[in-house]
Write a protein that holds these residues in place. Structure first.
Motif, PDB file in Angstrom:
ATOM      1  N   LYS A  41      52.180  51.321  41.810  1.00  0.00           N
ATOM      2  CA  LYS A  41      51.115  50.395  42.213  1.00  0.00           C
ATOM      3  C   LYS A  41      51.045  49.323  41.136  1.00  0.00           C
ATOM      4  O   LYS A  41      50.853  49.629  39.958  1.00  0.00           O
ATOM      5  CB  LYS A  41      49.780  51.133  42.331  1.00  0.00           C
ATOM      6  N   SER A  42      51.222  48.063  41.533  1.00  0.00           N
ATOM      7  CA  SER A  42      51.267  46.983  40.545  1.00  0.00           C
ATOM      8  C   SER A  42      49.926  46.815  39.842  1.00  0.00           C
ATOM      9  O   SER A  42      48.868  47.036  40.425  1.00  0.00           O
ATOM     10  CB  SER A  42      51.681  45.663  41.206  1.00  0.00           C
ATOM     11  N   VAL A  43      50.006  46.426  38.581  1.00  0.00           N
ATOM     12  CA  VAL A  43      48.803  46.127  37.806  1.00  0.00           C
ATOM     13  C   VAL A  43      48.298  44.755  38.215  1.00  0.00           C
ATOM     14  O   VAL A  43      47.130  44.572  38.538  1.00  0.00           O
ATOM     15  CB  VAL A  43      49.100  46.175  36.292  1.00  0.00           C
ATOM     16  N   GLY A  44      49.202  43.783  38.208  1.00  0.00           N
ATOM     17  CA  GLY A  44      48.858  42.425  38.629  1.00  0.00           C
ATOM     18  C   GLY A  44      48.933  42.293  40.133  1.00  0.00           C
ATOM     19  O   GLY A  44      49.456  43.157  40.830  1.00  0.00           O
ATOM     20  N   GLN A  45      48.389  41.202  40.622  1.00  0.00           N
ATOM     21  CA  GLN A  45      48.426  40.957  42.056  1.00  0.00           C
ATOM     22  C   GLN A  45      49.503  39.925  42.372  1.00  0.00           C
ATOM     23  O   GLN A  45      49.778  39.023  41.576  1.00  0.00           O
ATOM     24  CB  GLN A  45      47.076  40.488  42.564  1.00  0.00           C
ATOM     25  N   VAL A  46      50.099  40.053  43.540  1.00  0.00           N
ATOM     26  CA  VAL A  46      51.096  39.117  44.034  1.00  0.00           C
ATOM     27  C   VAL A  46      50.523  38.479  45.285  1.00  0.00           C
ATOM     28  O   VAL A  46      50.206  39.182  46.241  1.00  0.00           O
ATOM     29  CB  VAL A  46      52.431  39.826  44.338  1.00  0.00           C
ATOM     30  N   ASP A  47      50.339  37.178  45.247  1.00  0.00           N
ATOM     31  CA  ASP A  47      49.715  36.454  46.373  1.00  0.00           C
ATOM     32  C   ASP A  47      48.372  37.065  46.759  1.00  0.00           C
ATOM     33  O   ASP A  47      48.012  37.151  47.921  1.00  0.00           O
ATOM     34  CB  ASP A  47      50.647  36.417  47.585  1.00  0.00           C
ATOM     35  N   GLY A  48      47.623  37.539  45.754  1.00  0.00           N
ATOM     36  CA  GLY A  48      46.293  38.080  45.988  1.00  0.00           C
ATOM     37  C   GLY A  48      46.257  39.547  46.398  1.00  0.00           C
ATOM     38  O   GLY A  48      45.202  40.064  46.728  1.00  0.00           O
TER      39      GLY A  48
END
Length: 160
Positions: A133-140
């Protein structure tokens, strides 16, 4: 009504693009890794030459697509090997088969003629714990390690 047929030649390059996206994000957020090389199960059985076609599609995506150019930590085109000869790919195949059965049971169990994969639901908690699960967001959006691609025929057809 148009007839839409599943095309393995088109789905394999798209699946690899999704995999590259997930692996690239995992590597970018990792404190351990800086780059990655992908080793994939050969697609030579059934469709002669698909490995080369998939590798060319990957390189076209990495160098020619706006999103693909952001995956700078993925080195080289994917390497292909026969999973029957490599333990690492064989384990990946077993994992992927279980993941497929679990998702198939969840999303497609009500379709006529659908195989019964209820036995795989017992593995979902373990599979979910292993999921990136990514820490940062990609395209929100938070990016998860697994992506379900809907291949149901009725969803692919245009509305009447």
């Amino acid at each position: 009504m148009p007839s839409i047929q599943f095309q393995p030649q088109a789905s394999t390059p798209k699946a690899l693009q999704i995999l590259v996206e997930r692996i690239s994000l995992f590597v970018a957020e990792s404190q351990t890794y800086q780059n990655a090389i992908l080793a994939c199960d050969s697609r030579m059985r059934g469709i002669a030459g698909l490995d080369g076609e998939v590798a060319r599609s990957h390189m076209s995506y990495i160098f020619g697509h706006t999103t693909g150019r952001t995956f700078t930590n993925i080195l080289e085109a994917p390497l292909f090997a026969d999973s029957r000869l490599t333990v690492g790919l064989q384990l990946s195949d077993i994992f992927a088969a279980n993941l497929y059965a679990t998702h198939h049971n969840y999303y497609l169990r009500t379709l006529a003629g659908s195989p019964d994969y209820r036995h795989a639901t017992a593995y979902w908690p373990a599979l979910n714990r292993l999921q990136f699960k990514s820490v940062g967001q990609v395209d929100g959006f938070t990016v998860f390690g697994y992506r379900v691609v809907n291949l149901r025929l009725e969803d692919a057809l245009p509305a009447p």
